[in-house]
Write an enzyme that holds these catalytic residues in place. Structure first.
Site, PDB file in Angstrom:
ATOM      1  CG  ASP A   1      -2.097  -0.863   1.116  1.00 40.57           C
ATOM      2  OD1 ASP A   1      -2.301  -1.408   0.034  1.00 40.57           O
ATOM      3  OD2 ASP A   1      -2.832  -1.018   2.109  1.00 40.57           O
TER       4      ASP A   1
ATOM      5  CG  ASP B   1      -5.140   0.388   5.027  1.00 40.60           C
ATOM      6  OD1 ASP B   1      -5.851  -0.133   4.140  1.00 40.60           O
ATOM      7  OD2 ASP B   1      -4.735   1.558   4.964  1.00 40.60           O
TER       8      ASP B   1
ATOM      9  CG  ASP C   1      -6.758  -3.939   1.788  1.00 39.64           C
ATOM     10  OD1 ASP C   1      -6.950  -3.928   0.566  1.00 39.64           O
ATOM     11  OD2 ASP C   1      -6.449  -2.924   2.442  1.00 39.64           O
TER      12      ASP C   1
END
Length: 865
Positions: free
Chosen positions: A381, A710, A714
């Site tokens: 990410d 997060d 996900d």
């Protein structure tokens, strides 16, 4: 009158909830208001004194995590003595002691047997000591995993506290992605749906409403109300919505607590442990064969001596020789069985996970430690991992004008007061974060960092969050998620329904028909939208800024707060979000972490491909990837950066096929995927489904893939990956639950730490195997050779036990706790199919063994004793 703790706990038994018993009990206790009155709490202001908190904790218990009872030292000792070979050895040494005393007298006859006892005692002591330390290290690790922060209302203030400080009677906030830490009753919220599969096994999401709203719903639709409950169960996941709950059970009295008490919490063996247990078993079989052959060789030699008259058969000497030969055979088995191999892995893992915790990597799944040693792809990410996750508004488009950095506040008087008020209202109501200020007035960002940056902007304009929240004016809220890419809140405003929306600019802009500027509304046609897209959004994005559009609208719906709440409830998302009025576009700066560029360069040297997956638009993603060093500064080639939709369409998405009778997901066009994946470095405007698609394809190529995440959505990609990393600060509870390792500081550099320790574990075990196999080969060969040629083993039982002590316990302790060197990062990772004993190791083992055997035979034959 105090409510019995068992009564509260029984409210959350699934049978009682489904049969309506729990609802009846709550109503008998006075409903939501009656319960909070019992606990001297309040739905809006929470518990108002520390004295009440102490009393509630004494009455209803503490919210301590359920921990497995540690094994006592005595139990560990008895477990060691449960080894059959040690038991046989102890019995044989006892008999040997008796014979020695009979032959040589009490003065010296006891020494050999006692020495064997001493060696066994030392082996057991060190093994128990290692296990004792290991178990307590894992306990500390579990305690760290169980730590979590929650938000509650106490004394009319929103506070962030440790989850273990929760008490019955607290008013607890919950948000999308949270895993509920306690049992409770929902008292407010909007669009709340819960995944209760961990408790019921049912995959359907369960809608939740406060009890008072369920009663209202029951008057209109009796069938629908059967599917809705107010009960929030610990261990379940919030998959949509936000709200507050009244805590009714904590600690071991919760549903999750009771379940944990019944579960076996032992860690399953890791793949490396399983491999080594198989190797140890094979070595043990070879040792057993050598032990039997050695015993028979010694027996045959003694029989020959008896036959030629050099010894007598039916004497105490024969019995003593037979016992010694038997003890040598048993000792060979004890030495040969490399119990130190699994022990070395366990010690290495226990040592490594605790050291990794100190370096901000909290390991949940032990297997992930060793797997990270072979990772060759990291899908990362952007926010908080590559960036600092300390966001500030550094650009603002408002009143048809643009402001940058400090000029936003220096020239705020040029922005109409009406516009400032409306912007602050939209920001404050349409968020869930509760940032704090320290004594010096500096903002402390807690919760969603994007929201914190916007709330800080409103605060600097002179509008504190306390003016707006907590409140009962929020009638409906659709929280931000990766699919919607926007957040919507409906509020009660002067007997009217007002809507506030924020999110991705291209989505919000598409839903806007007007723009507010200088106190007047202007039509927002396609030409003006394109101007804003080019001159504002793309300009902000090129400066590595995350862009957020803020809009609102006043609806035609008027009436009382309750009537408007019902209207808001029935309005679809499309109806809420259409015909908006654009207020502003904020450019939010999230600086790159200082060490990220160096860490990515290190990954490249280590043979690890770093790919950035972000929800930001292509311009922002490109600017940040170049700053990090993921993309080259110039000449970005085809496929190096793609948008999620473009990538998804190119590879055809995922298709379900049947393999070995099971349905599995595969990339539809694997050939095209292979072509793209060789170059792909950045995936922008990516959804969680795009991340899952990328991870699936990479794993099918044979890569060992690490993924960071997060958000709640996900979780599939985190589970699919070989090693999933969740963010400790910004990550949702659902993401943390799905992950193998939690990055405490949300820092990309901590992933390098995991790689370093993973490779070190593999190296340490390889060193120990090399040492163990070399000693085994030499010891077994010399014992057998001595039995055949010299009629006795060159090493007696005591000496071989000391060899075993050094080889299995001291060596495993020394080699398994060797700290990693940065040199381990300067080579490619181990492949998935690479054997643990390499060709080089085999050459070293056999070369060393032949050398040692040659020297020992020379000493044995030519050096007089």
């Amino acid at each position: 009158m105090t409510i019995d703790i068992d009564v509260l706990s029984s409210l959350f038994e699934m049978s009682n909830i489904m049969e309506g018993v729990s609802v009846k009990k709550v109503k008998d206790l006075g409903g939501e208001l009656g319960l909070v009155k019992h606990f001297k709490s309040d739905i809006n202001t929470g518990i108002d004194s520390n004295e009440t908190i102490v009393n509630l904790r004494q009455l209803y218990g503490e919210n301590n995590p359920i921990e497995k009872e540690l094994t006592s030292v005595w139990e560990m000792i008895m477990e060691c003595f449960g080894d059959t070979m040690l038991q046989i050895l102890l019995v044989a040494s006892l008999v040997s002691t008796g014979i020695g005393i009979y032959k040589d007298g009490i003065a010296t006859g006891w020494t050999e047997g006692a020495t064997i006892f001493m060696a066994v005692f030392l082996i057991v002591s060190i093994t128990v000591g290692n296990n004792y330390i290991k178990e307590r290290q894992f306990q500390k690790l579990q305690q760290k995993i169980d730590e979590n922060k929650v938000q509650v209302i106490r004394n009319s203030k929103v506070e962030q506290i440790d989850g273990q400080q929760l008490v019955v009677g607290d008013i607890l906030f919950f948000n999308l992605g949270d895993m509920l830490p306690v049992d409770g009753l929902m008292v407010s919220g909007s669009e709340v749906k819960i995944d209760e599969s961990s408790m019921t096994g049912e995959t359907a999401q369960i809608r939740k409403l406060p009890l008072s709203e369920i009663d209202e719903l029951a008057k209109k639709d009796r069938g629908l109300v059967q599917k809705v409950t107010p009960f929030l169960i610990s261990g379940t996941k919030v998959v949509d919505g936000t709200g507050t709950m009244l805590v009714l059970a904590v600690g071991e009295n919760t549903s999750a607590g009771k379940l944990k008490l019944l579960l076996d919490q032992d860690n399953p063996p890791t793949p490396l442990q399983q491999k080594l247990e198989g190797l140890a078993e094979d070595i043990g079989k070879v040792g057993t064969i050598v032990a039997v052959l050695t015993f028979f060789a010694l027996s045959i030699n003694w029989s020959i001596m008896c036959f030629i008259g050099r010894a007598e058969f039916l004497t105490i000497d024969t019995l003593q020789f037979a016992i010694q030969a038997f003890m040598i055979g048993v000792t060979i088995i004890v030495v040969a069985v490399p119990e130190g191999l699994p022990l070395a892995v366990t010690i290495a893992l226990a040592y490594s996970v605790n050291k990794m915790k100190d370096e901000n990597c909290l390991v949940k799944n032990l297997a992930s430690c060793e797997i990270m040693g072979g990772a060759n792809t990291i899908c990362s990410d952007k926010t908080g991992t590559l960036t600092q996750n300390q966001m500030t508004v550094s650009a603002l488009f408002i009143d048809n004008d643009m402001f940058y950095n400090q000029t936003i506040y220096e020239k705020k008087d040029s922005i109409s007061r009406q516009m400032q008020e409306l912007l602050a209202e939209s920001i404050s109501y349409n968020s869930t974060a509760y940032p704090k200020k320290n004594d010096s007035g500096k903002f402390i960002q807690t919760g969603n960092k994007t929201e914190c940056a916007l709330l800080e902007l409103a605060d600097k304009f002179g509008f504190s969050i306390q003016f707006y929240r907590p409140t009962d004016k929020i009638l409906k809220q659709l929280p931000f998620n990766s699919r919607r890419k926007k957040m919507t809140t409906a509020i009660y405003y002067r007997q009217m329904l007002r809507i506030h929306v924020k999110g991705a600019p291209e989505i919000i802009l598409n839903n806007c028909t007007k723009m507010l500027s200088k106190g007047q509304e202007f039509i927002l046609d396609s030409t003006k939208k394109q101007q804003i897209l080019t001159n504002v959004i793309e300009k902000f994005s090129s400066k590595s800024l995350r862009t957020i559009a803020i809009a609102y609208k006043d609806t035609q719906y008027k009436g009382s707060q309750n009537s408007l709440k019902e209207i808001a409830y029935n309005l679809s998302e499309e109806e809420l979000d259409k015909d908006l009025v654009l207020l502003a576009i904020a450019g939010i700066k999230d600086p790159i972490r200082k060490d990220v560029s160096a860490s990515i360069q290190q990954c490249n040297r280590s043979g690890i491909q770093v790919r950035m997956i972000t929800g930001d638009n292509k311009q922002t993603a490109t600017a940040i990837a170049k700053e990090c060093g993921i993309l080259p500064q110039q000449n970005v080639s085809e496929y190096e950066i793609m948008e999620g939709k473009e990538f998804r369409d190119s590879v055809g998405g995922l298709v379900a096929i049947v393999e070995d009778g099971k349905k599995v997901l595969k990339v539809a066009n694997q050939e095209m995927f292979n072509k793209i994946s060789r170059k792909l470095k950045v995936l922008s405007r990516a959804t969680p489904e795009d991340k899952f698609l990328l991870v699936t394809g990479l794993i099918d190529q044979g890569n060992i893939v690490a993924v960071t995440g997060d958000g709640t959505n996900d979780a599939p990609a985190l589970r699919k990956s070989d090693v999933g990393f969740a963010m400790g600060e910004a990550g949702s509870d659902v993401a943390k639950e799905a992950a193998d390792i939690i990055l405490i500081d949300d820092n990309f550099s901590s992933i390098i730490t995991a790689v370093k320790w993973g490779r070190n574990i593999y190296d340490s075990i390889r060193k120990f195997i090399q040492f163990q196999l070399t000693v085994n080969i030499v010891a077994l060969f010399m014992a057998f050779l001595g039995a055949v040629v010299l009629n006795k083993s060159p090493l007696n039982s005591i000496q071989m036990l000391w060899v075993n002590l050094i080889m299995d316990t001291f060596a495993s302790l020394a080699l398994a706790t060797e700290p990693p060197s940065l040199i381990v990062l300067d080579r490619p990772p181990y492949s998935r199919k690479q054997p643990i004993v390499s060709a080089t190791m085999y050459r070293t083992i056999f070369g060393q063994s032949f050398y040692q055997i040659f020297i020992l035979i020379f000493v044995l034959i030519f050096v007089p004793i």
